[in-house]
Write an enzyme that holds these catalytic residues in place. Sequence first.
Site, short mmCIF file in Angstrom:
data_model
loop_
_atom_site.label_atom_id
_atom_site.label_comp_id
_atom_site.label_asym_id
_atom_site.label_seq_id
_atom_site.Cartn_x
_atom_site.Cartn_y
_atom_site.Cartn_z
NE ARG A 158 -0.55 0.74 -3.59
CZ ARG A 158 -1.71 1.34 -3.31
NH1 ARG A 158 -2.85 0.79 -3.70
NH2 ARG A 158 -1.75 2.49 -2.68
CD GLU A 205 -3.20 2.62 -10.62
OE1 GLU A 205 -3.36 3.71 -10.04
OE2 GLU A 205 -3.48 1.54 -10.10
CG HIS A 249 -6.03 3.12 -7.66
ND1 HIS A 249 -4.67 2.97 -7.61
CD2 HIS A 249 -6.45 3.07 -6.38
CE1 HIS A 249 -4.28 2.86 -6.34
NE2 HIS A 249 -5.37 2.92 -5.57
N1 LIG Z 1 -7.71 0.49 -4.08
C1 LIG Z 1 -7.59 1.51 -3.26
O1 LIG Z 1 -8.01 2.62 -3.57
C2 LIG Z 1 -6.96 1.32 -1.92
C3 LIG Z 1 -6.05 0.33 -1.71
N2 LIG Z 1 -5.46 0.17 -0.49
C4 LIG Z 1 -4.51 -0.92 -0.33
O2 LIG Z 1 -5.13 -1.94 0.42
C5 LIG Z 1 -4.13 -2.71 1.09
C6 LIG Z 1 -4.52 -2.94 2.54
O3 LIG Z 1 -4.58 -1.71 3.22
P1 LIG Z 1 -4.82 -1.67 4.80
O4 LIG Z 1 -5.80 -2.72 5.18
O5 LIG Z 1 -5.06 -0.27 5.15
O6 LIG Z 1 -3.37 -2.12 5.32
P2 LIG Z 1 -2.97 -2.73 6.74
O7 LIG Z 1 -1.56 -2.36 6.98
O8 LIG Z 1 -3.98 -2.42 7.77
O9 LIG Z 1 -3.04 -4.31 6.47
C7 LIG Z 1 -2.21 -4.94 5.56
C8 LIG Z 1 -2.03 -6.39 5.94
O10 LIG Z 1 -0.90 -6.85 5.33
C9 LIG Z 1 -0.23 -7.73 6.23
N3 LIG Z 1 1.17 -7.84 5.85
C10 LIG Z 1 2.09 -6.88 5.76
N4 LIG Z 1 3.28 -7.41 5.40
C11 LIG Z 1 3.06 -8.74 5.28
C12 LIG Z 1 3.91 -9.86 4.93
N5 LIG Z 1 5.22 -9.73 4.69
N6 LIG Z 1 3.35 -11.10 4.85
C13 LIG Z 1 2.05 -11.26 5.15
N7 LIG Z 1 1.22 -10.25 5.51
C14 LIG Z 1 1.74 -9.01 5.57
C15 LIG Z 1 -0.39 -7.10 7.54
O11 LIG Z 1 -0.21 -8.01 8.57
C16 LIG Z 1 -1.81 -6.63 7.44
O12 LIG Z 1 -2.62 -7.65 7.89
C17 LIG Z 1 -2.83 -1.96 0.90
O13 LIG Z 1 -2.13 -2.55 -0.16
C18 LIG Z 1 -3.28 -0.57 0.47
O14 LIG Z 1 -2.30 0.06 -0.29
C19 LIG Z 1 -5.80 0.95 0.57
C20 LIG Z 1 -6.71 1.96 0.41
C21 LIG Z 1 -7.32 2.25 -0.85
O1 LIG Z 2 -4.71 3.05 -3.04
C1 LIG Z 2 -4.89 3.80 -2.18
C2 LIG Z 2 -4.30 3.71 -0.85
O2 LIG Z 2 -4.70 4.48 0.04
O3 LIG Z 2 -3.41 2.87 -0.64
#
Ligand SMILES: NC(=O)C1=CN([C@@H]2O[C@H](COP(=O)(O)OP(=O)(O)OC[C@H]3O[C@@H](n4cnc5c(N)ncnc54)[C@H](O)[C@@H]3O)[C@@H](O)[C@H]2O)C=CC1
Ligand SMILES: O=CC(=O)O
Length: 336
Positions: free
Chosen positions: A246, A275, A294
């Site tokens: 993000r 975006e 994205h």
């Molecule tokens: N570019 C795209 O199209 C996509 C982007 N994303 C983004 O990717 C990122 C990761 O997604 P996921 O792996 O599914 O999420 P997830 O919830 O599985 O992992 C996120 C990580 O952030 C950590 N975290 C949360 N709050 C925290 C804090 N205060 N301090 C330190 N660590 C913290 C968690 O411990 C976890 O390890 C998210 O921002 C999501 O929105 C996800 C899917 C598609």
């Molecule tokens: O950016 C996409 C998401 O699933 O988060």
Amino acid sequence: MQITVLDDYQDAVRKLDCAQQLDGHDLKIFNNTVKGVGQLSVRLRDTQALVLIRDRTVLSRQLLEKCPKLQLVVQTGRIGPHVDVQACSDLGIAVADGQTDPGVTAELTWALVLAAMRRLPQYVASLKHGAWQQAGLKSQSMPPNFGLGQRLAGKTLGIWGYGRIGQRIARYGQAFDMRVQVWGSEASRTRAAEQGLLAAESREAFFATSDVLSLHLRLTDATRHLITLADLSLMQPTSLLVNTARPDLLAPDALVAALNRGRPGLAAVDVFEAEPILQGHPLLRLENAICTPHIGFVEQDHYEQMFAQAFQTIAQFAAGDLSAAINAGDLSPRRP
Ligand SMILES: NC(=O)C1=CN([C@@H]2O[C@H](COP(=O)(O)OP(=O)(O)OC[C@H]3O[C@@H](n4cnc5c(N)ncnc54)[C@H](O)[C@@H]3O)[C@@H](O)[C@H]2O)C=CC1
Ligand SMILES: O=CC(=O)O
């Protein structure tokens, strides 16, 4: 039911096979994003089920109160802070979310890493313009040796956010013979160490020693603007910062300022504050930044999976089944 899909900016939903599940319902699809409560409430006046794509539309209490017929909100992917789930519960609106496949975003992340490290966009563009620059790209605007590219093997991959995507990134990094280090919460670092990875010793060391530093945190109040210009300035002139998570994880303008100073020397970015990104945005002009629109989650099979799940939830709900609602136990009785 009147079902509204908001923010289908790629005009994808109608083309999906799974959209047939909604035959017999009144399906409205909008592929332009409007943000104001006034315009959105007009759009949603007769909507009973709403499908949200990502987090472009903020469902605030103020907006939800102006959607008298809304019974169900379905997110393709995880619900984030853009949906006021408590307000939904108070108004009797069921909320359901879905799973995205972490591998899809992990693959895009690695496509960006490889492209940036081996300067693929520049080589492809120069060959299209007739230049066979096998001995390295030459351009006055590039730093010395920029055009030779860098290998991954033996380099250090830093991961902040060791969740679903972060863990995939780590595995793929090991496959490239990289040294993988994790920074973040104590729990993340412990889990990483248990899985045979390195836990960075300090935040400073993490930024200073990661040749490729990839962000995979969720955006929360605690992670908003977590990464500062001071952090980025610790990175090496040859290092790459990757953000497919993000934009607001970084302090405003920190990345552009850091790239302009040459630390880090490279960036690859899939997510932007506004975006679509505004034409003329500095990241689009910088030679050392690669940007994608994205598309981390955008892939044919994944679209089918995400929407099939969302449409199945709607079909279940229409048949009186509330089991997919994350707030089922908390719903006010004013709505079914
Ligand atoms: N570019 C795209 O199209 C996509 C982007 N994303 C983004 O990717 C990122 C990761 O997604 P996921 O792996 O599914 O999420 P997830 O919830 O599985 O992992 C996120 C990580 O952030 C950590 N975290 C949360 N709050 C925290 C804090 N205060 N301090 C330190 N660590 C913290 C968690 O411990 C976890 O390890 C998210 O921002 C999501 O929105 C996800 C899917 C598609
Ligand atoms: O950016 C996409 C998401 O699933 O988060």
